[in-house]
Design an enzyme around this catalytic site. Structure first.
Site, PDB file in Angstrom:
ATOM      1  N   CYS A  69      54.298  36.133 -17.570  1.00  0.00           N
ATOM      2  CA  CYS A  69      53.761  36.342 -18.905  1.00  0.00           C
ATOM      3  C   CYS A  69      53.922  37.773 -19.399  1.00  0.00           C
ATOM      4  CB  CYS A  69      52.287  35.943 -18.938  1.00  0.00           C
ATOM      5  SG  CYS A  69      51.991  34.266 -18.321  1.00  0.00           S
ATOM      6  N   HIS A  71      49.082  38.663 -24.871  1.00  0.00           N
ATOM      7  CA  HIS A  71      49.585  37.404 -24.332  1.00  0.00           C
ATOM      8  C   HIS A  71      48.588  36.300 -24.639  1.00  0.00           C
ATOM      9  CE1 HIS A  71      50.723  34.219 -21.724  1.00  0.00           C
ATOM     10  NE2 HIS A  71      49.839  34.500 -20.777  1.00  0.00           N
ATOM     11  N   ASN A 102      49.664  28.247 -23.964  1.00  0.00           N
ATOM     12  CA  ASN A 102      50.175  29.368 -23.189  1.00  0.00           C
ATOM     13  C   ASN A 102      51.656  29.141 -22.923  1.00  0.00           C
ATOM     14  OD1 ASN A 102      50.942  31.159 -21.155  1.00  0.00           O
ATOM     15  ND2 ASN A 102      49.023  30.991 -20.027  1.00  0.00           N
TER      16      ASN A 102
END
Length: 333
Positions: free
Chosen positions: A122, A258, A289
């Site tokens: 990420c 993020h 996500n």
């Protein structure tokens, strides 16, 4: 002794264009509830996620990247032939070699651009952005394409109550090019390998190949440990990035973390004491996500909706498996 000629690049680098691609299939929480014992209210309250996008067979890592990249190149006002480097951050391209970046560079029509993949979870977009900045300032490329792309639906265990609802698919891309004044700040990045078990692939590919396990590998995590680390440690990293750029939270226009979890985002905003005027990306609600793709996708949406505008000062921070992280301050394209 011969002297090596010094490199001559641009004095600085900046993001010139951004593009995103979300798969056409929208998956609501109700679909997730078919395989786990939970509720729509629980998923929303724990993660902030209402829907996510899942890719079809045709929406490959390369195909999504090409779509997002085409938009970013057009937004930057350049041609694909001017791209000198293609950096792709992904953990869900299942060919070990060659790098998917080479396929993307070819399909876009670049002129033999340098092309390579990175695996930084990420935080991958931040890693790629930092590498692109270095290439431009060093002089090895005038324009570099940075792509974050994932098909995490391929690595989701739909029976894992802790992660089944989290992940989505998509691609985000930016074009980084020369600038006459600073527009990408110093990067604060690093890793904490002693915590690598908190987010990981369940088993190595070889275990599946050899028949040691029957279930295809998936991503799993220790939710509470990740939450605590992200909230407390990443807020410190975000502040360090502000300090390195020589600005304060009051100087910010936009915060693009993020998109891991809405509660993490809310906690970071509180810990950083961000003023009310700062626009906060909350793409998590409808995109889920998407790991390396989440920051450029969120950036693209904020600009497209007018919630952020060209020239705004934004703090971006990615964090995840490894555990790795990267934060910097940028001027939006």
């Amino acid at each position: 002794m011969a002297k090596i000629k010094p490199s001559k690049g641009a004095p600085y680098a900046r993001i010139l264009g951004v593009g995103g691609y979300r798969p056409t299939r929208v998956v609501p929480n109700e679909v997730i509830l078919e395989t786990i014992e939970s509720s729509d209210e629980w998923i929303r309250s724990r993660s902030g996620i209402e829907t996510r996008h899942w890719a079809s067979d045709e929406e490959t890592v390369a195909a999504m990247s090409v779509e997002a990249s085409g938009k970013a190149i057009a937004d930057a006002g350049i041609s694909a032939e001017q791209i000198g480097g293609v950096i792709v951050s992904t953990v869900s391209h299942f060919k070990q070699t060659p790098a998917v970046a080479t396929e993307i560079a070819d399909k876009l029509g670049t002129d033999k651009a340098a092309a390579f993949d990175i695996s930084a979870g990420c935080a991958g977009f931040g890693y790629g952005l930092t590498l692109a900045k270095g290439m431009i300032v060093e002089g090895s490329a005038e324009y570099v394409l940075v792509i974050g792309v994932e098909r995490l639906s391929d690595l989701t265990d739909l029976e894992d109550r802790a992660t089944a609802f989290l992940f989505g698919d998509g691609a985000g891309a930016v074009v980084v090019g020369p600038a006459q004044e600073p527009a990408i700040g110093p990067t604060v990045w690093g890793s904490e390998g002693d915590k690598s078990d908190t987010i990981k692939q369940t088993v190595p590919w070889t275990d599946y190949r050899d028949g040691t396990v029957e279930k295809f590998p998936a991503i799993t995590q220790e939710g509470q440990a990740v939450f605590r680390w992200a909230v407390f440690e990443m807020a410190k990293v975000a502040q360090q990035a502000l300090d390195a750029a020589g600005i304060t939270p009051d100087d910010l226009d936009v915060f693009i973390p993020h998109q891991a979890n809405a509660r993490i985002i809310d906690s970071m905003v509180k810990t950083l004491k961000l003023p009310e005027h700062v626009t906060v990306a909350r793409d998590i609600r409808t995109t889920g996500n998407t790991s390396a793709a989440s920051i450029p996708l969120a950036m693209e949406r904020l600009l497209a909706t007018g919630e952020a505008k060209s020239g705004d000062t934004a703090l971006v921070i990615g964090f995840g498996a490894g555990l790795v992280y990267a934060a910097t301050v940028v001027t939006l394209p």
